[in-house]
Write an enzyme that holds these catalytic residues in place. Structure first.
Site, PDB file in Angstrom:
ATOM      1  N   GLU A 111       0.842  -1.210   0.000  1.00  0.00           N
ATOM      2  CA  GLU A 111       0.000   0.000   0.000  1.00  0.00           C
ATOM      3  C   GLU A 111       0.870   1.249   0.000  1.00  0.00           C
ATOM      4  OE1 GLU A 111      -2.630   1.409  -0.449  1.00  0.00           O
ATOM      5  OE2 GLU A 111      -4.403   0.438   0.373  1.00  0.00           O
ATOM      6  N   ASP A 115      -4.938   5.372   5.976  1.00  0.00           N
ATOM      7  CA  ASP A 115      -5.528   6.553   6.618  1.00  0.00           C
ATOM      8  C   ASP A 115      -6.634   6.085   7.577  1.00  0.00           C
ATOM      9  OD1 ASP A 115      -6.579   8.987   7.273  1.00  0.00           O
ATOM     10  OD2 ASP A 115      -7.208   9.540   5.265  1.00  0.00           O
ATOM     11  N   ASP A 170      -1.996  10.980  -5.180  1.00  0.00           N
ATOM     12  CA  ASP A 170      -2.586  12.013  -6.032  1.00  0.00           C
ATOM     13  C   ASP A 170      -3.417  13.041  -5.276  1.00  0.00           C
ATOM     14  OD1 ASP A 170      -4.767  10.091  -5.487  1.00  0.00           O
ATOM     15  OD2 ASP A 170      -5.883  11.373  -6.865  1.00  0.00           O
ATOM     16  N   ARG A 176       0.997  12.751  -8.998  1.00  0.00           N
ATOM     17  CA  ARG A 176       1.609  11.453  -8.658  1.00  0.00           C
ATOM     18  C   ARG A 176       3.098  11.420  -9.012  1.00  0.00           C
ATOM     19  NH1 ARG A 176      -2.591   7.866  -7.409  1.00  0.00           N
ATOM     20  NH2 ARG A 176      -4.518   8.143  -8.571  1.00  0.00           N
TER      21      ARG A 176
HETATM   22  P1  IMP Z   1      -8.040   4.501   3.868  1.00  0.00           P
HETATM   23  O1  IMP Z   1      -8.990   3.468   3.291  1.00  0.00           O
HETATM   24  O2  IMP Z   1      -8.760   5.673   4.455  1.00  0.00           O
HETATM   25  O3  IMP Z   1      -7.034   3.901   4.830  1.00  0.00           O
HETATM   26  O4  IMP Z   1      -7.242   5.118   2.669  1.00  0.00           O
HETATM   27  C1  IMP Z   1      -6.698   4.308   1.754  1.00  0.00           C
HETATM   28  C2  IMP Z   1      -6.403   4.907   0.397  1.00  0.00           C
HETATM   29  O5  IMP Z   1      -6.828   6.259   0.221  1.00  0.00           O
HETATM   30  C3  IMP Z   1      -4.915   4.932   0.262  1.00  0.00           C
HETATM   31  O6  IMP Z   1      -4.454   3.711  -0.211  1.00  0.00           O
HETATM   32  C4  IMP Z   1      -4.711   6.071  -0.703  1.00  0.00           C
HETATM   33  O7  IMP Z   1      -4.798   5.588  -2.021  1.00  0.00           O
HETATM   34  C5  IMP Z   1      -5.823   7.026  -0.392  1.00  0.00           C
HETATM   35  N1  IMP Z   1      -5.344   8.061   0.556  1.00  0.00           N
HETATM   36  C6  IMP Z   1      -5.529   8.107   1.903  1.00  0.00           C
HETATM   37  N2  IMP Z   1      -4.944   9.179   2.458  1.00  0.00           N
HETATM   38  C7  IMP Z   1      -4.370   9.845   1.417  1.00  0.00           C
HETATM   39  C8  IMP Z   1      -3.580  11.052   1.333  1.00  0.00           C
HETATM   40  O8  IMP Z   1      -3.259  11.756   2.321  1.00  0.00           O
HETATM   41  N3  IMP Z   1      -3.149  11.393   0.092  1.00  0.00           N
HETATM   42  C9  IMP Z   1      -3.443  10.671  -1.031  1.00  0.00           C
HETATM   43  N4  IMP Z   1      -4.161   9.543  -0.997  1.00  0.00           N
HETATM   44  C10 IMP Z   1      -4.621   9.133   0.211  1.00  0.00           C
HETATM   45 MG    MG Z   2      -3.889   3.278  -2.010  1.00  0.00          MG
END
Ligand code: IMP
Ligand code: MG
Length: 190
Positions: A111, A115, A170, A176
């Site tokens: 990954e 977040d 992105d 990117r």
């Molecule tokens: P999560 O499901 O909230 O943990 O986020 C997962 C996905 O969201 C990551 O694999 C990223 O592709 C995108 N993402 C989360 N936070 C960020 C950020 O700060 N910048 C860019 N993409 C993010």
């Molecule tokens: Mg991702």
């Protein structure tokens, strides 16, 4: 001096906001070398299948695998959880599944960033149905407030709770290609 970038008119409501460098290209590369060494050591008697989570992980994945000293196979999965440019939607959609057979294999999920944890939880659950030999997780970044009920085996950096871009990550599908990682200052004082 840390670098900054101002977003131009291609960024709609984000135009005029400033990106501040958080992790330089050199800092990222040094950490990736350490991560690659750990993975190579842990899998010295195996040929793992490394599954990159598209799109964000592609640059990290390419750099990580080229620093490894063991053989590894490569595949990709594509998921989406974002409702708009910087906010998660709360539901994960599978956009492209893996195409290799992971039965009996050591699998490492790659990954870019964790977040809310929604995406990595989704991936973990999906793999629980497969008869893999093992599953581990690697993420270049994890945000400091992220709460998970399992460990991420290989973490590059724990970062502040800010939206970050560059090095594969992105903002509205752009940025990117930046070599360093920047955070978006959304505090109103640019
Ligand atoms: P999560 O499901 O909230 O943990 O986020 C997962 C996905 O969201 C990551 O694999 C990223 O592709 C995108 N993402 C989360 N936070 C960020 C950020 O700060 N910048 C860019 N993409 C993010
Ligand atoms: Mg991702």
């Amino acid at each position: 001096m840390k670098k900054t970038l101002v977003l131009d008119n291609n960024f709609g409501k984000f135009s005029g906001l400033t990106l501040h460098e958080l992790l330089s290209y050199e800092t990222i590369q040094n950490r990736i070398r350490e991560m690659a060494e750990s993975i190579s050591r842990d899998y010295k008697d195996s040929v793992p299948i490394m599954i990159g989570v598209l799109n964000g992980s592609f640059i990290f994945f390419a750099d990580l695998i080229r620093e490894m000293s063991i053989y590894a196979e490569v595949d990709f999965i594509k998921i989406s959880s974002y409702a708009n440019e910087t906010m998660t939607s709360g539901t994960v959609r599978l956009l492209k599944d893996i195409s290799c057979d992971i039965t009996g294999r050591d699998v490492i999920i790659i990954e870019d960033i964790i977040d809310s944890g929604l995406s990595i939880n989704f991936l973990k659950k999906r793999l629980e149905g497969s008869e893999t030999k093992s599953v581990r997780f690697a993420s270049l970044l994890i945000k400091e407030y992220t709460k998970l009920d399992f460990d991420i085996d290989y973490v590059g950096f724990t970062i502040p709770d800010k939206y970050v871009v560059g090095y594969g990550l992105d903002l509205a599908q752009k940025m990117r290609s930046l070599k360093s990682i920047y955070y978006l200052n959304q505090d109103g004082n640019k």
